[in-house]
Motif scaffolding. Structure first.
Motif, PDB file in Angstrom:
ATOM      1  N   TYR A 244       0.933  -1.413   0.031  1.00  0.00           N
ATOM      2  CA  TYR A 244      -0.022  -0.051   0.094  1.00  0.00           C
ATOM      3  C   TYR A 244       0.963   1.350   0.127  1.00  0.00           C
ATOM      4  N   GLN A 245       0.312   2.214  -0.589  1.00  0.00           N
ATOM      5  CA  GLN A 245       1.018   3.642  -0.617  1.00  0.00           C
ATOM      6  C   GLN A 245       0.366   4.646   0.652  1.00  0.00           C
ATOM      7  N   VAL A 246       1.344   4.974   1.607  1.00  0.00           N
ATOM      8  CA  VAL A 246       1.099   5.518   2.869  1.00  0.00           C
ATOM      9  C   VAL A 246       1.899   6.894   2.650  1.00  0.00           C
ATOM     10  N   GLN A 247       0.976   8.070   2.562  1.00  0.00           N
ATOM     11  CA  GLN A 247       1.749   9.470   2.423  1.00  0.00           C
ATOM     12  C   GLN A 247       1.224  10.433   3.694  1.00  0.00           C
ATOM     13  N   THR A 248       1.965  11.146   4.120  1.00  0.00           N
ATOM     14  CA  THR A 248       1.436  12.275   5.118  1.00  0.00           C
ATOM     15  C   THR A 248       0.953  13.224   4.408  1.00  0.00           C
ATOM     16  N   ALA A 249       0.192  14.239   5.257  1.00  0.00           N
ATOM     17  CA  ALA A 249      -0.504  15.342   4.464  1.00  0.00           C
ATOM     18  C   ALA A 249       0.666  16.057   3.783  1.00  0.00           C
ATOM     19  N   LYS A 250       1.732  16.317   4.256  1.00  0.00           N
ATOM     20  CA  LYS A 250       2.947  16.974   3.419  1.00  0.00           C
ATOM     21  C   LYS A 250       3.415  16.536   2.262  1.00  0.00           C
ATOM     22  N   GLU A 251       3.642  14.943   2.310  1.00  0.00           N
ATOM     23  CA  GLU A 251       3.843  14.287   1.361  1.00  0.00           C
ATOM     24  C   GLU A 251       2.949  14.290   0.020  1.00  0.00           C
ATOM     25  N   THR A 252       1.715  14.047   0.416  1.00  0.00           N
ATOM     26  CA  THR A 252       0.433  14.194  -0.385  1.00  0.00           C
ATOM     27  C   THR A 252       0.445  15.615  -1.032  1.00  0.00           C
ATOM     28  N   ALA A 253       0.682  16.679  -0.457  1.00  0.00           N
ATOM     29  CA  ALA A 253       0.583  17.868  -0.969  1.00  0.00           C
ATOM     30  C   ALA A 253       1.934  18.415  -1.990  1.00  0.00           C
ATOM     31  N   ASP A 254       3.076  17.744  -1.268  1.00  0.00           N
ATOM     32  CA  ASP A 254       4.269  17.979  -2.197  1.00  0.00           C
ATOM     33  C   ASP A 254       4.061  17.422  -3.369  1.00  0.00           C
ATOM     34  N   ALA A 255       3.674  15.927  -3.564  1.00  0.00           N
ATOM     35  CA  ALA A 255       3.526  15.335  -4.571  1.00  0.00           C
ATOM     36  C   ALA A 255       2.542  16.029  -5.703  1.00  0.00           C
ATOM     37  N   ASN A 256       1.511  16.576  -5.256  1.00  0.00           N
ATOM     38  CA  ASN A 256       0.576  17.346  -6.214  1.00  0.00           C
ATOM     39  C   ASN A 256       1.229  18.610  -6.463  1.00  0.00           C
ATOM     40  N   GLN A 257       2.033  19.210  -5.657  1.00  0.00           N
ATOM     41  CA  GLN A 257       2.592  20.744  -6.118  1.00  0.00           C
ATOM     42  C   GLN A 257       3.676  20.152  -7.051  1.00  0.00           C
ATOM     43  N   LYS A 258       4.342  19.186  -6.897  1.00  0.00           N
ATOM     44  CA  LYS A 258       5.519  18.716  -7.860  1.00  0.00           C
ATOM     45  C   LYS A 258       5.071  18.705  -9.238  1.00  0.00           C
ATOM     46  N   ASP A 259       3.689  18.168  -9.435  1.00  0.00           N
ATOM     47  CA  ASP A 259       3.225  18.133 -10.670  1.00  0.00           C
ATOM     48  C   ASP A 259       2.670  19.580 -11.312  1.00  0.00           C
ATOM     49  N   VAL A 260       2.201  20.494 -10.339  1.00  0.00           N
ATOM     50  CA  VAL A 260       1.868  21.804 -10.826  1.00  0.00           C
ATOM     51  C   VAL A 260       3.165  22.582 -10.979  1.00  0.00           C
ATOM     52  N   GLU A 261       4.164  22.504 -10.172  1.00  0.00           N
ATOM     53  CA  GLU A 261       5.452  23.324 -10.320  1.00  0.00           C
ATOM     54  C   GLU A 261       6.149  22.937 -11.809  1.00  0.00           C
ATOM     55  N   SER A 262       6.060  21.723 -12.306  1.00  0.00           N
ATOM     56  CA  SER A 262       6.487  21.475 -13.512  1.00  0.00           C
ATOM     57  C   SER A 262       5.792  22.420 -14.797  1.00  0.00           C
ATOM     58  N   LEU A 263       4.470  22.324 -14.736  1.00  0.00           N
ATOM     59  CA  LEU A 263       3.899  23.044 -15.687  1.00  0.00           C
ATOM     60  C   LEU A 263       4.236  24.742 -15.377  1.00  0.00           C
ATOM     61  N   MET A 264       4.273  24.966 -14.202  1.00  0.00           N
ATOM     62  CA  MET A 264       4.557  26.507 -13.530  1.00  0.00           C
ATOM     63  C   MET A 264       6.023  26.785 -14.204  1.00  0.00           C
ATOM     64  N   ASP A 265       6.855  25.838 -14.225  1.00  0.00           N
ATOM     65  CA  ASP A 265       8.020  26.344 -14.609  1.00  0.00           C
ATOM     66  C   ASP A 265       8.417  26.571 -16.114  1.00  0.00           C
ATOM     67  N   VAL A 266       7.448  25.593 -16.706  1.00  0.00           N
ATOM     68  CA  VAL A 266       7.486  25.836 -18.129  1.00  0.00           C
ATOM     69  C   VAL A 266       6.787  27.291 -18.732  1.00  0.00           C
ATOM     70  N   MET A 267       5.678  27.461 -17.845  1.00  0.00           N
ATOM     71  CA  MET A 267       4.969  28.903 -18.405  1.00  0.00           C
ATOM     72  C   MET A 267       6.182  29.931 -17.849  1.00  0.00           C
ATOM     73  N   ARG A 268       6.643  29.854 -16.557  1.00  0.00           N
ATOM     74  CA  ARG A 268       7.455  30.941 -16.160  1.00  0.00           C
ATOM     75  C   ARG A 268       8.681  31.377 -16.887  1.00  0.00           C
ATOM     76  N   TYR A 269       9.461  30.496 -17.322  1.00  0.00           N
ATOM     77  CA  TYR A 269      10.696  30.415 -18.090  1.00  0.00           C
ATOM     78  C   TYR A 269      10.264  30.723 -19.730  1.00  0.00           C
ATOM     79  N   ALA A 270       9.193  30.343 -20.220  1.00  0.00           N
ATOM     80  CA  ALA A 270       8.833  30.610 -21.479  1.00  0.00           C
ATOM     81  C   ALA A 270       8.561  32.225 -21.642  1.00  0.00           C
ATOM     82  N   MET A 271       7.673  32.535 -20.716  1.00  0.00           N
ATOM     83  CA  MET A 271       7.143  34.119 -20.520  1.00  0.00           C
ATOM     84  C   MET A 271       8.502  34.976 -19.986  1.00  0.00           C
ATOM     85  N   LEU A 272       9.219  34.678 -19.513  1.00  0.00           N
ATOM     86  CA  LEU A 272      10.434  35.248 -18.963  1.00  0.00           C
ATOM     87  C   LEU A 272      11.376  35.403 -20.255  1.00  0.00           C
TER      88      LEU A 272
END
Length: 859
Positions: A244-272
Motif C-alpha cells: 500500500y502507498q501511505v503518505q503524510t499530508a505534507k507528502e501528498t501536498a508536495d506530490a501534487n505541487q510537484k506536478d503543478v510546479e513542472s507546468l509552472m516552470d515551463v510557463m514561467r521560463y517561456a514568459m521570461l
C-alpha cells in the motif's frame, strides 16, 4: 553634485523623448514582474488547496500514483478492499479513518450530452462525498447525495454551465454511464483553480467508477491528539504491511505541487524568455535615444569640456540620465507588472482556471529583481553613447551638432559584423548537415545567436544597400518628396540600422516559428497521406480509454470493412544483452493494424509480429540491445504473467507516426494478462467499404452518439485538428512576441521624433522654399515606412533561414517537409509598412506644426 544637476536638467529638458524609452523599460520590467507575480500566485493557490484537502495520512491502493490519480490500463482506478479501513482504524494514534472512491478518468455531460469538463485542461473529478471534503467544501444549496439518483456539483462548474438543483447529468466511466439529478451545490472554502468536481454517495461511486462494491481507492486517516503525521504514517504502515502507498499530508501536498510546479516552470521560463526578447529590443531603443541626444548636444558637450568638465564627468552625466530613466521606468514597471498579473488571472478565469486576487503573491524578490534588471539594462545600454559623449573634444563647440561618426570605427564595425554573420551562417550550415538532433541543436543555437548579433552589428552597412533598393522600388514614384525620405533614412546608417534591428528581432522569431509550424503541419499531413491506410480514427480528446461497449458500437456500424483496436500497456523487458528495462511501453493491436499503418520494416514482415508469442521492435532499439530476427525478449506484464516473445520484425524509426513503437497482437497479450486487467483501447481505427466512406462516417457518428467522450475523425478532420493545435500554440507565441514588436514600434517613433528635432532648421528651410505641410508629413511617413520595411526584410529573411535550418533537424525526427508560409510572411511584411505609417503619425504631426521662422532660427 554638478554632474547630478546637469544630468537632472538634461533629463527633464528632454522628458518627452525620454518618455518613450521609459515606456520600453516599463513594458519589459512589467512583463518580468507580472510573470513572477502570476506564477507565484498560482503556486500559492495550489499550496493552499493541497494543504487544505490533504488528510493527516492518506492510504492509497497499490498502483496509484503519488498524487493518487488513476493509473490502471483498464480505465478504472486501482482499489483496495474495505477490510483495509478496519485495519487502519486498529493502528495506534488513529482518531478516524474513512474509505473514499474517486477517479479522474471520467467524462461528465449534461442532459444534452454536452461536456461539463473544464476547457482549461484542469481535471474532472468524480468521487464519494466524505468528511475530508466537508472540511473544504461548503454546501450552499440543496444537500449532499444520499442515493444513486443524486449528485452534488461544485459551484464554479454549476455557474459556468448554468446548472441548478434537479438538473440531470451523466457520469461516464470505464464501467458505463450513470445518470443522476443534482441534489446539491457546494462551494470551495479555498480557491478552486478550475477543476470540475462531482460527488456521489459512497456505494454509487463504487458501482459507477469501479463496477463493484466494498472497495476504496483511498483511506483518509485523521491523527489522534498529540500524534504527529510521521508517527501516524509509521503506525499505519506497520499495521498494513507492504503493498500500500501511505503518505503524510505534507507528502501528498508536495506530490501534487510537484506536478503543478513542472507546468509552472515551463510557463514561467517561456514568459521570461519573451520578456528577455523585449529587453533586448528595448536596449536598441535606449542606445538610439542616447546616441541621438548626445549627437544633438555635441556643441553643448564641447562647451562643457571647454570650461573644464572632464571626460569622466561628461560620461557620468549621461549615465546618470540613464540611471534616472531606468529608475523611473522600473518603478512604474513593477506597478504595471502587478496589474499584468491581475489581468492574466482574469484571463485565466475566462477560460475556466479561477484564481482569487486574495491569493495575490508579491514576494520582495519580484520588485527587487524588476528594479535591478531595469536599471542595469538601461545603464548598460547607455554606456556606449556615454563613452562617445566623453570623447567629445572642446573643439566640438565650434562645429555643428551631429558631427560625422569616426569612419575608422565604421570600417571595424563592418568587418566584425561580417565575421559574426559568417560564423553564424557556418553554424547554421553545420546544424543543417548534422546527423544527430542533439548535436545539430547546439549548432543551431550558436548559429542563431551569432547571425543575430552579426546582423545587428552589420546593420548600418546593410541599411545603405537595402534602403536604396526600397527607395528605388517604393519612394521614387513620389518624386522629390520620396527622394528626400530616402536620403533622410540614409543620412545616419547607424541610427537606421539600430532602429531596424529592434524590429528585426521580433519579426525574425515570428518568421522562424511560422516556418517551423507550417513545416510540422505539412510533414504530419504528408505522413498521414503516405502511411495511414484507414478512413476513421476514434479517440477521446481527454485521454479517456475506449470502453468495450463503445468498441462494440463501432464494430456493429454498417458500411465498415474492418475495425482495429490499438492498446498500449507497460511491461518490464529483459533483452538478449541481459539488461532489464522497467515500465517500457508495448503496443497491442489487431493484425489489421499492419494494413492501417503502413510502417516501413528493415527486417522481417510486420504481419508476422502479430503471430502468437511474437512481437516487433524498432531498429534503434534492436541495435542498442543486440536484437535480430528470431531473438527472444522476456516481458513481465504489470497486471499479468511473464511472456517470452520472439522478434519477427524490425521496423524503421525513420517516420513520424508511431515512431519507436513495439508491436504485438491483442490475442498474445490476452494470453498473459487476465481479462479483467486487460488494457482498454487507446484508439480504434475503422475503414469503410469501397465507395461507402460518407455513409460510414455518418453512421459512426450516430453509433457513438451515446458516447460523447469519444470523437470520430476522418483524415481531413485529423489534419484540421493538428493544424488547429499548432495554430493555437503559434498564436500564443505571436501574442507574447507582440510585446517586443510594440517596443520596436516605440523605437521607430522615438527615432523619428528625435530626428525631427535634429532637423528642425532643415525643416524650416524646406518649408520656407515651398514644401507644404502635407508634403513634409508624407516625407516623414515614407521615411518611417522604409525603416520599418528595412527591419522587416532583415528579420523575415533571417527568420526563414533559422526556420529552414530548424526543419532540417526536425527531419531527423520524421518531419521531412519544408514549407514556407508565404501568406504569413507576406502579411507580416505588408503589416510592417502599416507599422511604419502608425509610428510616424505623431512625429509627422509635430513636424507639420512647426513655426517656419522659429525653426530657421533654431541653433
Amino acid at each position: 553634485m554638478t554632474v547630478m544637476k546637469t544630468s537632472r536638467r538634461n533629463f527633464f529638458a528632454h522628458k518627452g523623448r525620454m518618455a518613450l524609452s521609459a515606456v520600453a523599460v516599463l513594458l519589459s520590467v512589467a512583463f518580468v514582474c507580472g510573470t513572477l507575480v502570476f506564477t507565484d500566485t498560482m503556486n500559492t493557490t495550489f499550496d493552499k488547496l493541497f494543504a487544505a484537502t490533504s488528510s493527516d495520512v492518506t492510504v492509497s491502493a497499490k498502483g496509484a500514483s503519488d498524487t493518487g490519480e488513476t493509473t490502471s490500463d483498464n480505465g478504472k482506478p486501482p482499489v483496495m478492499p474495505a477490510s483495509v479501513v478496519t485495519k487502519v482504524r486498529a493502528a495506534d494514534g488513529v482518531k478516524a479513518a474513512e474509505g473514499t472512491v474517486f477517479s479522474t478518468s471520467v467524462t461528465v455531460v449534461d442532459a444534452k450530452k454536452d461536456s461539463l469538463s473544464p476547457s482549461s485542461g484542469a481535471p474532472t473529478i468524480v468521487g464519494s462525498w466524505n468528511s475530508n471534503d466537508a472540511r473544504t467544501m461548503k454546501i450552499t444549496s440543496g444537500a449532499a447525495p444520499q442515493n444513486s439518483g443524486q449528485v452534488m456539483v461544485d459551484a464554479d462548474t454549476a455557474d459556468k454551465h448554468h446548472l441548478g438543483l434537479g438538473d440531470e447529468i451523466g457520469v461516464i466511466s470505464a464501467v458505463g454511464t450513470h445518470t443522476a439529478k443534482i441534489s446539491g451545490i457546494a462551494d470551495f472554502t479555498v480557491t478552486n483553480p478550475g477543476a470540475a468536481i462531482f460527488y456521489l454517495d459512497t456505494k454509487t461511486a463504487q458501482r459507477t467508477l469501479v463496477g463493484q462494491s466494498g472497495v476504496f481507492t483511498n483511506v483518509n486517516v485523521t491523527a489522534a491528539s498529540g500524534v504527529t503525521d510521521a508517527q501516524l504514517k509509521k503506525n499505519v504502515t506497520g499495521e498494513l504491511g507492504a503493498g500500500y502507498q501511505v503518505q503524510t499530508a505534507k507528502e501528498t501536498a508536495d506530490a501534487n505541487q510537484k506536478d503543478v510546479e513542472s507546468l509552472m516552470d515551463v510557463m514561467r521560463y517561456a514568459m521570461l524568455g519573451f520578456a528577455g526578447i523585449a529587453f533586448l529590443v528595448g536596449i536598441f531603443l535606449i542606445i538610439n535615444t542616447f546616441s541621438m541626444l548626445v549627437a544633438q548636444r555635441t556643441r553643448e558637450i564641447g562647451l562643457m569640456r571647454a570650461v573644464g568638465s572632464s571626460r569622466g564627468q561628461v560620461n557620468r552625466s549621461v549615465l546618470v540620465e540613464a540611471l534616472l530613466l531606468g529608475v523611473v521606468g522600473s518603478v512604474l514597471g513593477v506597478g504595471a507588472g502587478v496589474g499584468i498579473a491581475v489581468g492574466l488571472m482574469k484571463l485565466m478565469g475566462s477560460i475556466g482556471m479561477h484564481l482569487s486576487t486574495s491569493d495575490l503573491t508579491v514576494a520582495w524578490t519580484t520588485p527587487a529583481l524588476g528594479l535591478v534588471l531595469g536599471v542595469v539594462v538601461t545603464v548598460l545600454a547607455a554606456y556606449l553613447p556615454a563613452r562617445r559623449a566623453g570623447k567629445v573634444s572642446p573643439m566640438a563647440a565650434l562645429r555643428d551638432a551631429g558631427a560625422p561618426a569616426d569612419a575608422r570605427a565604421g570600417r571595424i564595425r563592418a568587418l566584425v559584423g561580417l565575421a559574426l554573420t559568417g560564423a553564424g551562417g557556418y553554424g547554421l550550415y553545420l546544424a543543417s548537415a548534422a546527423d544527430k538532433a542533439k548535436e545539430g541543436s547546439a549548432w543551431l543555437g550558436l548559429g542563431i545567436v551569432l547571425s543575430l548579433i552579426g546582423f545587428v552589428v552589420i546593420g548600418p552597412l546593410l541599411a545603405g544597400a537595402v534602403v536604396r533598393v526600397l527607395g528605388a522600388v517604393l519612394l521614387r514614384m513620389f518624386g522629390p518628396v520620396g527622394r528626400m525620405a530616402e536620403r533622410n533614412a540614409l543620412r545616419n546608417p547607424r541610427r537606421t540600422g539600430a532602429t531596424g534591428a529592434a524590429l528585426m528581432i521580433g519579426l525574425a522569431l515570428v518568421a522562424c516559428l511560422s516556418v517551423v509550424g507550417s513545416s510540422m503541419v505539412a510533414s504530419a499531413t504528408d505522413q498521414l497521406d503516405k502511411t495511414v491506410g484507414t478512413d476513421f480514427i476514434i479517440q477521446s480528446d481527454s485521454g479517456q480509454r475506449i470502453t468495450p461497449q463503445a468498441v462494440k458500437a463501432v464494430k456493429d456500424t454498417q458500411g465498415l470493412a474492418r475495425v482495429t483496436e490499438y492498446r498500449v500497456t507497460e511491461a518490464d523487458y529483459t533483452t538478449p544483452d541481459g539488461k532489464t528495462l522497467k515500465d517500457t511501453d508495448i503496443t497491442a493491436a489487431d493484425p489489421t493494424y499492419a494494413t492501417d499503418l503502413r510502417t516501413k520494416t528493415v527486417a522481417g514482415n510486420l504481419a508476422d509480429a502479430y503471430l502468437p508469442d511474437s512481437m516487433s521492435v524498432y531498429d534503434k532499439f534492436a541495435e542498442a540491445h543486440g536484437i535480430h530476427l528470431g531473438s527472444k525478449i522476456t516481458l513481465k506484464f504489470k497486471e499479468g504473467r511473464t511472456a517470452r516473445l520472439t522478434v519477427r520484425a524490425i521496423t524503421s524509426s525513420d517516420g513520424l507516426i508511431d515512431a519507436g513503437s513495439k508491436y504485438m497482437s491483442i490475442a498474445t497479450l490476452a494470453k498473459y494478462v487476465p481479462a479483467d486487467k486487460m488494457p482498454l483501447a487507446d484508439l480504434v481505427f475503422a475503414t469503410a467499404k469501397d465507395g461507402q466512406q460518407d455513409s460510414a462516417y455518418k453512421s459512426l457518428k450516430s453509433a457513438l452518439h451515446d458516447y460523447p467522450q469519444y470523437t470520430v475523425r476522418d483524415q481531413t478532420d485529423y489534419k484540421d485538428a493538428l493544424k488547429d493545435q499548432i495554430g493555437q500554440l503559434l498564436n500564443l507565441i505571436y501574442g507574447l512576441l507582440a510585446l517586443a514588436i510594440i517596443v520596436a514600434v516605440l523605437g521607430v517613433v522615438n527615432t523619428l521624433a528625435l530626428s525631427v528635432v535634429e532637423r528642425t532648421r532643415e525643416i524650416g528651410l524646406m518649408r520656407a522654399i515651398g514644401l507644404s505641410r502635407r508634403q513634409l508629413r508624407r516625407m516623414i511617413r515614407m521615411e518611417s515606412v522604409v525603416i520599418a520595411l528595412f527591419g522587416a526584410l532583415l528579420g523575415l529573411g533571417l527568420g526563414m533561414g533559422w526556420g529552414a535550418t530548424a526543419q532540417k533537424l526536425l527531419a531527423l525526427q520524421g518531419l521531412k517537409v519544408l514549407e514556407i508560409p508565404w501568406p504569413t510572411i507576406t502579411g507580416v511584411f505588408l503589416g510592417s509598412a502599416f507599422v511604419g505609417l502608425f509610428a510616424a503619425l505623431v512625429p509627422a504631426f509635430r513636424a507639420g506644426r512647426m513655426n517656419v521662422l522659429n525653426a530657421i532660427a533654431t541653433d
